[in-house]
Design a protein around this motif. Structure first.
Motif, mmCIF file in Angstrom:
data_model
loop_
_atom_site.group_PDB
_atom_site.id
_atom_site.type_symbol
_atom_site.label_atom_id
_atom_site.label_comp_id
_atom_site.label_asym_id
_atom_site.label_seq_id
_atom_site.Cartn_x
_atom_site.Cartn_y
_atom_site.Cartn_z
ATOM 1 N N THR A 1 0.969 -1.377 0.085
ATOM 2 C CA THR A 1 -0.012 -0.069 -0.253
ATOM 3 C C THR A 1 0.846 1.329 0.001
ATOM 4 O OG1 THR A 1 -0.278 0.317 2.511
ATOM 5 C CG2 THR A 1 -1.869 -1.079 1.309
ATOM 6 N N TYR A 2 0.423 2.381 -0.378
ATOM 7 C CA TYR A 2 1.019 3.557 -0.552
ATOM 8 C C TYR A 2 -0.147 4.497 0.030
ATOM 9 C CZ TYR A 2 3.564 0.955 -3.990
ATOM 10 O OH TYR A 2 4.459 0.095 -4.331
ATOM 11 N N GLY B 1 -2.965 4.139 2.658
ATOM 12 C CA GLY B 1 -3.450 2.787 2.587
ATOM 13 C C GLY B 1 -4.924 2.713 2.354
ATOM 14 N N THR B 2 -5.321 1.456 1.714
ATOM 15 C CA THR B 2 -6.762 1.214 1.752
ATOM 16 C C THR B 2 -7.117 -0.527 1.550
ATOM 17 O OG1 THR B 2 -8.619 1.880 0.271
ATOM 18 C CG2 THR B 2 -6.776 1.309 -0.796
ATOM 19 N N THR B 3 -8.402 -0.868 1.165
ATOM 20 C CA THR B 3 -8.478 -2.444 1.160
ATOM 21 C C THR B 3 -9.162 -2.255 -0.003
ATOM 22 O OG1 THR B 3 -10.553 -1.746 2.167
ATOM 23 C CG2 THR B 3 -8.973 -2.321 3.705
ATOM 24 N N LYS C 1 -13.778 4.226 -3.682
ATOM 25 C CA LYS C 1 -12.965 3.416 -4.172
ATOM 26 C C LYS C 1 -13.022 3.010 -5.519
ATOM 27 C CE LYS C 1 -12.060 1.569 0.630
ATOM 28 N NZ LYS C 1 -11.887 0.247 1.187
ATOM 29 N N GLY D 1 -5.062 6.784 -0.797
ATOM 30 C CA GLY D 1 -4.331 5.760 -0.662
ATOM 31 C C GLY D 1 -4.361 4.871 -1.750
ATOM 32 N N LEU E 1 -3.609 0.357 -3.333
ATOM 33 C CA LEU E 1 -3.308 -0.843 -2.743
ATOM 34 C C LEU E 1 -3.217 -1.545 -4.175
ATOM 35 C CD1 LEU E 1 -3.445 -3.749 -1.043
ATOM 36 C CD2 LEU E 1 -5.737 -3.731 -1.442
#
Length: 155
Positions: free
Chosen positions: A30-31, A34-36, A59, A151, A153
């Motif tokens: 992640t950068y 972050g995220t999911t 997202k 974020g 991912l």
């Protein structure tokens, strides 16, 4: 005191080196914040929401087609229709590695419609390593959807 100053300088230089060299793009990295991979939508759905509301927050998932070759300060993601979505990073708080091209990513943030000047388009083209001939073809400002990610991912 001199020792503390040397330590502070080393920490500062190390921080700059880290900020300029993001982790290589691999599954699960992640950068930014972050995220999911939960509650994502396709970029085509996001575009419909932007067209209706002039903005989108949430997202999206897409495949990276291009990244800034200078610092990784922007990237483009395939919209699925032959066009790309410009992605920038919130407050220039993080950068992407050059090996992220071809990776599928989740972007979390917001999208808006912006007018991009000729000067800015040429700047992006230079950052992307485009030829002088390609850059000279840019003559008109254009409106485009831009995504500001907080974020990212790698899937």
């Amino acid at each position: 005191m001199k020792h503390l100053l040397n330590v502070a300088i080393l920490l500062f230089v190390g921080t700059i080196a880290f900020a300029q060299s993001p982790k290589p793009a691999e599954k699960g990295v992640t950068y930014g914040a972050g995220t999911t991979n939960e509650n994502t939508i396709a970029i085509t759905e996001m575009e419909k929401k932007v067209a209706a509301d002039n903005k989108f927050e949430g997202k999206v998932v897409g495949k990276v087609t291009e990244v800034c070759q200078e610092k990784g300060c922007w990237m483009k993601v395939d919209k699925g229709n032959g066009e790309t979505l410009m992605v920038k990073f919130k407050n220039y708080g993080f950068f992407m590695p050059k090996n992220i091209v071809g990776q599928t990513v989740v972007l979390e943030g917001e999208a808006v419609i912006k007018e991009v000047s000729v000067k800015q388009q040429k700047h992006y083209a230079e950052d992307a390593g485009k030829s002088k001939e390609e850059i000279e073809k840019i003559k008109e400002p254009k409106k485009e959807t831009q995504f500001v990610a907080k974020g990212v991912l790698v899937l």
